[in-house]
Design a protein around this motif. Structure first.
Motif, PDB file in Angstrom:
ATOM      1  N   CYS A 141       0.833  -1.197   0.000  1.00 33.71           N
ATOM      2  CA  CYS A 141       0.000   0.000   0.000  1.00 33.71           C
ATOM      3  C   CYS A 141       0.876   1.259   0.000  1.00 33.71           C
ATOM      4  O   CYS A 141       0.597   2.223  -0.720  1.00 33.71           O
ATOM      5  N   ASN A 142       1.944   1.252   0.784  1.00 37.83           N
ATOM      6  CA  ASN A 142       2.848   2.407   0.824  1.00 37.83           C
ATOM      7  C   ASN A 142       3.514   2.641  -0.532  1.00 37.83           C
ATOM      8  O   ASN A 142       3.720   3.795  -0.929  1.00 37.83           O
ATOM      9  N   LEU A 143       3.839   1.568  -1.239  1.00 39.20           N
ATOM     10  CA  LEU A 143       4.389   1.736  -2.583  1.00 39.20           C
ATOM     11  C   LEU A 143       3.373   2.416  -3.494  1.00 39.20           C
ATOM     12  O   LEU A 143       3.730   3.275  -4.305  1.00 39.20           O
ATOM     13  N   GLY A 144       2.115   2.041  -3.343  1.00 40.99           N
ATOM     14  CA  GLY A 144       1.068   2.700  -4.114  1.00 40.99           C
ATOM     15  C   GLY A 144       0.996   4.180  -3.811  1.00 40.99           C
ATOM     16  O   GLY A 144       0.866   5.021  -4.711  1.00 40.99           O
ATOM     17  N   TYR A 145       1.116   4.502  -2.547  1.00 42.08           N
ATOM     18  CA  TYR A 145       1.087   5.901  -2.136  1.00 42.08           C
ATOM     19  C   TYR A 145       2.244   6.675  -2.777  1.00 42.08           C
ATOM     20  O   TYR A 145       2.061   7.783  -3.281  1.00 42.08           O
ATOM     21  N   HIS A 146       3.437   6.071  -2.786  1.00 43.27           N
ATOM     22  CA  HIS A 146       4.590   6.727  -3.409  1.00 43.27           C
ATOM     23  C   HIS A 146       4.361   6.929  -4.905  1.00 43.27           C
ATOM     24  O   HIS A 146       4.697   7.981  -5.451  1.00 43.27           O
ATOM     25  N   GLU A 147       3.801   5.924  -5.569  1.00 45.76           N
ATOM     26  CA  GLU A 147       3.515   6.061  -7.004  1.00 45.76           C
ATOM     27  C   GLU A 147       2.503   7.174  -7.250  1.00 45.76           C
ATOM     28  O   GLU A 147       2.649   7.950  -8.200  1.00 45.76           O
ATOM     29  N   GLU A 148       1.515   7.243  -6.381  1.00 47.86           N
ATOM     30  CA  GLU A 148       0.516   8.304  -6.525  1.00 47.86           C
ATOM     31  C   GLU A 148       1.166   9.675  -6.341  1.00 47.86           C
ATOM     32  O   GLU A 148       0.878  10.609  -7.097  1.00 47.86           O
ATOM     33  N   GLU A 149       2.037   9.803  -5.341  1.00 51.72           N
ATOM     34  CA  GLU A 149       2.769  11.058  -5.128  1.00 51.72           C
ATOM     35  C   GLU A 149       3.597  11.437  -6.350  1.00 51.72           C
ATOM     36  O   GLU A 149       3.753  12.610  -6.653  1.00 51.72           O
ATOM     37  N   ASN A 150       4.127  10.428  -7.045  1.00 54.69           N
ATOM     38  CA  ASN A 150       4.940  10.668  -8.233  1.00 54.69           C
ATOM     39  C   ASN A 150       4.103  10.863  -9.493  1.00 54.69           C
ATOM     40  O   ASN A 150       4.657  11.015 -10.582  1.00 54.69           O
ATOM     41  N   GLY A 151       2.787  10.816  -9.349  1.00 50.57           N
ATOM     42  CA  GLY A 151       1.907  11.073 -10.477  1.00 50.57           C
ATOM     43  C   GLY A 151       1.562   9.874 -11.328  1.00 50.57           C
ATOM     44  O   GLY A 151       0.953  10.029 -12.384  1.00 50.57           O
ATOM     45  N   ASP A 152       1.926   8.684 -10.909  1.00 50.91           N
ATOM     46  CA  ASP A 152       1.610   7.483 -11.686  1.00 50.91           C
ATOM     47  C   ASP A 152       0.455   6.738 -11.018  1.00 50.91           C
ATOM     48  O   ASP A 152       0.648   5.741 -10.319  1.00 50.91           O
ATOM     49  N   ILE A 153      -0.745   7.217 -11.257  1.00 54.67           N
ATOM     50  CA  ILE A 153      -1.928   6.659 -10.611  1.00 54.67           C
ATOM     51  C   ILE A 153      -2.180   5.218 -11.061  1.00 54.67           C
ATOM     52  O   ILE A 153      -2.663   4.404 -10.277  1.00 54.67           O
TER      53      ILE A 153
END
Length: 145
Positions: free
Chosen positions: A78-90
């Motif tokens: 889940c945290n990896l998903g959050y990082h991807e979202e922060e980086n703009g890769d939804i």
């Protein structure tokens, strides 16, 4: 602590964290992670994220999250998903959230619901994630466990 006992090493690391001895905790988590303990990988990521006992290092944080996620750690996923979202890769974020949901991680469901409202997750994918999440939660309540 017995040699090569990653669980005991991880518990010692957590005990040291509670005392504020993060540098020593880091060493125990590092040894446990080297022996394949995915929770220790997650703890290392936390130390790097917060700069506890080590310099803050986003790259190392993500490395340890990836190792933990590969090992099946739902919060790391889940945290990896959050990082991807922060980086703009939804799209990558949603993939991580779906995997975490299938592992029974509750926060990922909230994040998927939000992504659905934003139009970033299809109704079918959300429904499948909800079913997988429920199956994972039900499996933990099984009398055979």
């Amino acid at each position: 602590i017995e040699a090569n006992d990653p669980v005991a090493m991880r518990y010692k690391g957590k005990e040291l964290c509670k005392k504020g001895e993060y540098g020593s905790a880091f060493e125990y988590f590092k040894k446990a992670a080297g022996l394949g303990d995915v929770e220790a990988q997650f703890q290392l990521a936390d130390l790097y994220r917060n700069g506890l006992g080590v310099e803050k290092d986003r790259g190392r944080e993500i490395h340890h999250l990836e190792e933990a996620a590969i090992g099946g750690h739902p919060y790391a996923r889940c945290n990896l998903g959050y990082h991807e979202e922060e980086n703009g890769d939804i799209k990558k974020a949603v993939k991580h959230y779906i995997i975490a949901a299938a592992q029974g991680q509750d926060e990922s469901i909230k994040l998927l619901m939000f992504a659905f409202k934003e139009g970033d997750v299809s109704k079918d994918d959300l429904a499948a994630a909800l079913r997988a999440h429920q199956a994972a939660v039900d499996a933990t309540k099984s009398p055979q466990r």
